[in-house]
Design an enzyme around this catalytic site. Structure first.
Site, PDB file in Angstrom:
ATOM      1  N   THR A 125       0.823  -1.209   0.000  1.00 22.44           N
ATOM      2  CA  THR A 125       0.000   0.000   0.000  1.00 22.44           C
ATOM      3  C   THR A 125       0.858   1.261   0.000  1.00 22.44           C
ATOM      4  O   THR A 125       1.997   1.237   0.492  1.00 22.44           O
ATOM      5  CB  THR A 125      -0.895   0.003   1.262  1.00 22.44           C
ATOM      6  OG1 THR A 125      -1.436   1.292   1.461  1.00 22.44           O
ATOM      7  CG2 THR A 125      -0.117  -0.380   2.523  1.00 22.44           C
ATOM      8  N   ASP A 126       0.299   2.350  -0.505  1.00 16.19           N
ATOM      9  CA  ASP A 126       1.034   3.629  -0.468  1.00 16.19           C
ATOM     10  C   ASP A 126       1.167   4.151   0.968  1.00 16.19           C
ATOM     11  O   ASP A 126       1.946   5.062   1.226  1.00 16.19           O
ATOM     12  CB  ASP A 126       0.367   4.678  -1.358  1.00 16.19           C
ATOM     13  CG  ASP A 126      -1.056   5.042  -0.935  1.00 16.19           C
ATOM     14  OD1 ASP A 126      -1.619   4.357  -0.057  1.00 16.19           O
ATOM     15  OD2 ASP A 126      -1.607   6.014  -1.488  1.00 16.19           O
ATOM     16  N   GLU A 127       0.407   3.544   1.893  1.00 11.10           N
ATOM     17  CA  GLU A 127       0.472   4.014   3.283  1.00 11.10           C
ATOM     18  C   GLU A 127       1.841   3.752   3.909  1.00 11.10           C
ATOM     19  O   GLU A 127       2.158   4.328   4.951  1.00 11.10           O
ATOM     20  CB  GLU A 127      -0.649   3.386   4.123  1.00 11.10           C
ATOM     21  CG  GLU A 127      -2.015   3.802   3.608  1.00 11.10           C
ATOM     22  CD  GLU A 127      -3.164   3.462   4.538  1.00 11.10           C
ATOM     23  OE1 GLU A 127      -2.979   3.471   5.754  1.00 11.10           O
ATOM     24  OE2 GLU A 127      -4.258   3.186   4.010  1.00 11.10           O
ATOM     25  N   TYR A 153      -1.102  -0.625  11.136  1.00  8.86           N
ATOM     26  CA  TYR A 153      -1.387  -1.248   9.827  1.00  8.86           C
ATOM     27  C   TYR A 153      -0.255  -0.959   8.842  1.00  8.86           C
ATOM     28  O   TYR A 153       0.353  -1.873   8.284  1.00  8.86           O
ATOM     29  CB  TYR A 153      -2.724  -0.748   9.261  1.00  8.86           C
ATOM     30  CG  TYR A 153      -2.893  -1.020   7.780  1.00  8.86           C
ATOM     31  CD1 TYR A 153      -2.996  -2.326   7.300  1.00  8.86           C
ATOM     32  CD2 TYR A 153      -2.914   0.026   6.842  1.00  8.86           C
ATOM     33  CE1 TYR A 153      -3.131  -2.586   5.939  1.00  8.86           C
ATOM     34  CE2 TYR A 153      -3.054  -0.228   5.487  1.00  8.86           C
ATOM     35  CZ  TYR A 153      -3.155  -1.526   5.037  1.00  8.86           C
ATOM     36  OH  TYR A 153      -3.269  -1.782   3.690  1.00  8.86           O
ATOM     37  N   LYS A 157       2.628  -3.438   7.071  1.00  7.03           N
ATOM     38  CA  LYS A 157       2.784  -3.617   5.619  1.00  7.03           C
ATOM     39  C   LYS A 157       4.214  -3.258   5.191  1.00  7.03           C
ATOM     40  O   LYS A 157       4.808  -3.932   4.349  1.00  7.03           O
ATOM     41  CB  LYS A 157       1.771  -2.747   4.851  1.00  7.03           C
ATOM     42  CG  LYS A 157       0.317  -3.138   5.031  1.00  7.03           C
ATOM     43  CD  LYS A 157      -0.045  -4.515   4.488  1.00  7.03           C
ATOM     44  CE  LYS A 157      -0.049  -4.592   2.976  1.00  7.03           C
ATOM     45  NZ  LYS A 157      -0.515  -5.924   2.500  1.00  7.03           N
TER      46      LYS A 157
HETATM   47  N1  LIG Z   1      -8.299  -1.396   0.107  1.00  6.73           N
HETATM   48  C1  LIG Z   1      -7.393  -0.561  -0.369  1.00  6.73           C
HETATM   49  O1  LIG Z   1      -7.719   0.585  -0.705  1.00  6.73           O
HETATM   50  C2  LIG Z   1      -5.960  -0.992  -0.522  1.00  6.73           C
HETATM   51  C3  LIG Z   1      -5.054  -0.126  -1.166  1.00  6.73           C
HETATM   52  C4  LIG Z   1      -3.736  -0.548  -1.343  1.00  6.73           C
HETATM   53  C5  LIG Z   1      -3.340  -1.806  -0.919  1.00  6.73           C
HETATM   54  N2  LIG Z   1      -4.241  -2.614  -0.284  1.00  6.73           N
HETATM   55  C6  LIG Z   1      -3.765  -3.957   0.123  1.00  6.73           C
HETATM   56  O2  LIG Z   1      -4.480  -4.890  -0.684  1.00  6.73           O
HETATM   57  C7  LIG Z   1      -4.715  -6.091   0.035  1.00  6.73           C
HETATM   58  C8  LIG Z   1      -6.186  -6.417   0.031  1.00  6.73           C
HETATM   59  O3  LIG Z   1      -6.906  -5.334   0.605  1.00  6.73           O
HETATM   60  P1  LIG Z   1      -8.486  -5.400   0.747  1.00  6.73           P
HETATM   61  O4  LIG Z   1      -8.970  -4.011   0.926  1.00  6.73           O
HETATM   62  O5  LIG Z   1      -9.040  -6.250  -0.343  1.00  6.73           O
HETATM   63  O6  LIG Z   1      -8.603  -6.176   2.138  1.00  6.73           O
HETATM   64  P2  LIG Z   1      -9.848  -6.921   2.791  1.00  6.73           P
HETATM   65  O7  LIG Z   1      -9.739  -6.644   4.254  1.00  6.73           O
HETATM   66  O8  LIG Z   1     -11.111  -6.569   2.083  1.00  6.73           O
HETATM   67  O9  LIG Z   1      -9.577  -8.468   2.502  1.00  6.73           O
HETATM   68  C9  LIG Z   1      -8.576  -9.193   3.155  1.00  6.73           C
HETATM   69  C10 LIG Z   1      -8.817 -10.664   2.886  1.00  6.73           C
HETATM   70  O10 LIG Z   1      -7.736 -11.391   3.491  1.00  6.73           O
HETATM   71  C11 LIG Z   1      -8.277 -12.466   4.226  1.00  6.73           C
HETATM   72  N3  LIG Z   1      -7.361 -12.767   5.337  1.00  6.73           N
HETATM   73  C12 LIG Z   1      -7.091 -12.006   6.421  1.00  6.73           C
HETATM   74  N4  LIG Z   1      -6.205 -12.618   7.205  1.00  6.73           N
HETATM   75  C13 LIG Z   1      -5.878 -13.789   6.590  1.00  6.73           C
HETATM   76  C14 LIG Z   1      -4.993 -14.848   6.896  1.00  6.73           C
HETATM   77  N5  LIG Z   1      -4.260 -14.846   8.020  1.00  6.73           N
HETATM   78  N6  LIG Z   1      -4.893 -15.884   6.035  1.00  6.73           N
HETATM   79  C15 LIG Z   1      -5.637 -15.913   4.905  1.00  6.73           C
HETATM   80  N7  LIG Z   1      -6.512 -14.947   4.571  1.00  6.73           N
HETATM   81  C16 LIG Z   1      -6.614 -13.884   5.393  1.00  6.73           C
HETATM   82  C17 LIG Z   1      -9.639 -11.993   4.718  1.00  6.73           C
HETATM   83  O11 LIG Z   1     -10.493 -13.086   5.049  1.00  6.73           O
HETATM   84  C18 LIG Z   1     -10.112 -11.202   3.504  1.00  6.73           C
HETATM   85  O12 LIG Z   1     -10.778 -12.039   2.587  1.00  6.73           O
HETATM   86  C19 LIG Z   1      -4.169  -5.860   1.450  1.00  6.73           C
HETATM   87  O13 LIG Z   1      -2.895  -6.471   1.526  1.00  6.73           O
HETATM   88  C20 LIG Z   1      -4.040  -4.349   1.568  1.00  6.73           C
HETATM   89  O14 LIG Z   1      -2.978  -4.004   2.404  1.00  6.73           O
HETATM   90  C21 LIG Z   1      -5.535  -2.243  -0.075  1.00  6.73           C
END
Ligand SMILES: NC(=O)c1ccc[n+]([C@@H]2O[C@H](COP(=O)([O-])OP(=O)(O)OC[C@H]3O[C@@H](n4cnc5c(N)ncnc54)[C@H](O)[C@@H]3O)[C@@H](O)[C@H]2O)c1
Length: 339
Positions: A125-127, A153, A157
């Site tokens: 993430t950009d965070e 968080y 990451k």
């Molecule tokens: N949402 C955003 O805007 C954003 C932006 C940049 C990067 N990201 C990154 O993208 C990725 C996905 O983000 P998201 O928003 O879809 O998250 P989300 O919280 O919607 O989904 C996370 C998924 O991971 C699963 N999970 C959690 N812990 C687990 C474990 N120990 N083993 C297996 N599965 C597990 C959960 O059940 C869920 O299905 C993350 O790594 C996040 O850091 C998100």
């Protein structure tokens, strides 16, 4: 190609699953997801019967589960979306974030080392770059921006990113990392800003906005994130970091007002609430590297993406209402418990 996608029952992973299965009818996709509160099998309902798709319920930090899965499936590529992803929750319970986001990443890479892999891709993430001042619109995050995290968080990451780079340097694991800005679109869990505001507005409930709503986020339509990861995995250089963003900066207040306008609801629903501790001010990505090296560019402007998103939430009320009333957590047992 056989892909192991972790966290595929979540927001971005779920969209990625649909994207890959539609675009590459010959690819095999295995989804490993622990189904935490953020995982929702209803997101995957329409791919469950696809013969190229396999769902495995399991935790990425559980070494036995992960190694057995690699032994059985021998994936060519791993894309790791699985994470604890909500900043507010990381302030409540940092330990869980360290466990899943750092240790889980380590277990996956250990399995990649043992069984061999074409590419391990870490969705970050950009965070990890912290934030930018509101009065310097000329500043952007590049791949060279130092890590400077604000929340448990983002710190978890950033730690995982360093571990991934270390596995590349020490063990020559073929990795890549992407740093994306905030995503929005279908299947977004209604604890996050955009879906929360849509759901509240539709129910004529107050829309809580942190502080004065001045914090700026760089919004990317989720399908554009999926296309970027797909390109990096297939054509991106090994060992590299790519920043992903579409120059769609908006204040939180602008986003909330755009949603109200789209739904024809009054701005009087907005309620300013006490700000989150350590709240990052502005995120803004410089996507020059991925554009120049891989030819990636986003296809959905914010004005269009927010319309598409509101339309999706209107047409898929059952999906998010099941989350709000907790019913989605029984869905896995009901539909797949006996399989
Ligand atoms: N949402 C955003 O805007 C954003 C932006 C940049 C990067 N990201 C990154 O993208 C990725 C996905 O983000 P998201 O928003 O879809 O998250 P989300 O919280 O919607 O989904 C996370 C998924 O991971 C699963 N999970 C959690 N812990 C687990 C474990 N120990 N083993 C297996 N599965 C597990 C959960 O059940 C869920 O299905 C993350 O790594 C996040 O850091 C998100």
């Amino acid at each position: 190609m056989k892909l192991l996608v972790t966290g595929g029952a979540g927001f971005i992973g779920g969209n990625f699953m649909h994207y890959i299965l539609n675009k590459y009818p010959k690819d095999k996709v295995i989804c490993l997801d622990a189904l935490t509160y953020a995982g929702n099998m209803e997101t995957l309902a329409d791919v469950m019967d696809n013969p190229n798709f396999t769902f495995v319920k399991g935790d990425i930090s559980d070494r036995d589960t992960v190694f057995q899965l690699f032994e059985k499936e021998k994936p060519d590529v791993v894309v790791n979306f699985a994470a604890e992803s909500h900043v507010d929750r990381s302030i409540e319970d940092p330990g869980l974030f360290l466990h899943t986001n750092i240790l889980g990443t380590g277990v996956l890479m250990d399995a990649c080392r043992k069984y061999g892999i074409q590419r391990y891709h870490q969705v970050s993430t950009d965070e990890v770059y912290g934030d930018l001042p509101l009065d310097r619109p000329d500043l952007f995050f590049t791949e060279e921006t130092p890590l400077h995290t604000s929340s448990p968080y983002s710190a978890s990451k950033a730690s995982a990113d360093l571990l991934v780079l270390a596995y590349h340097r020490t063990f020559h694991l073929p990795i890549s990392i992407s740093h994306c800005s905030n995503n929005y679109g279908p299947y977004h869990f209604p604890e996050k800003l955009i879906p929360l505001m849509i759901a509240n507005a539709l129910n004529d409930k107050p829309l809580p906005v942190y502080g004065k709503g001045e914090n700026i986020r760089d919004w990317l339509y989720v399908e554009d994130h999926c296309s970027a990861i797909d390109l990096i995995v297939r054509k991106g250089r090994e060992g590299e970091i790519y920043n992903i963003g579409g120059h769609n900066e908006r204040t939180n207040l602008q986003v909330v007002k755009a949603i109200l306008k789209e739904l024809g609801k009054p701005e009087s629903l907005i309620r300013f609430v006490t700000d989150r501790p350590g709240h990052d001010r502005r995120y803004a990505i410089d996507p020059t590297k991925i554009h120049n090296e891989l030819g990636w560019e986003p296809t959905t402007r914010f004005e269009d993406g927010i319309k598409l998103t509101v339309k999706w939430y209107l047409e898929n009320r059952t999906w998010w209402e099941h989350i709000i009333n907790g019913e989605y957590q029984n869905y896995y047992e009901r539909m797949y418990g006996h399989r």
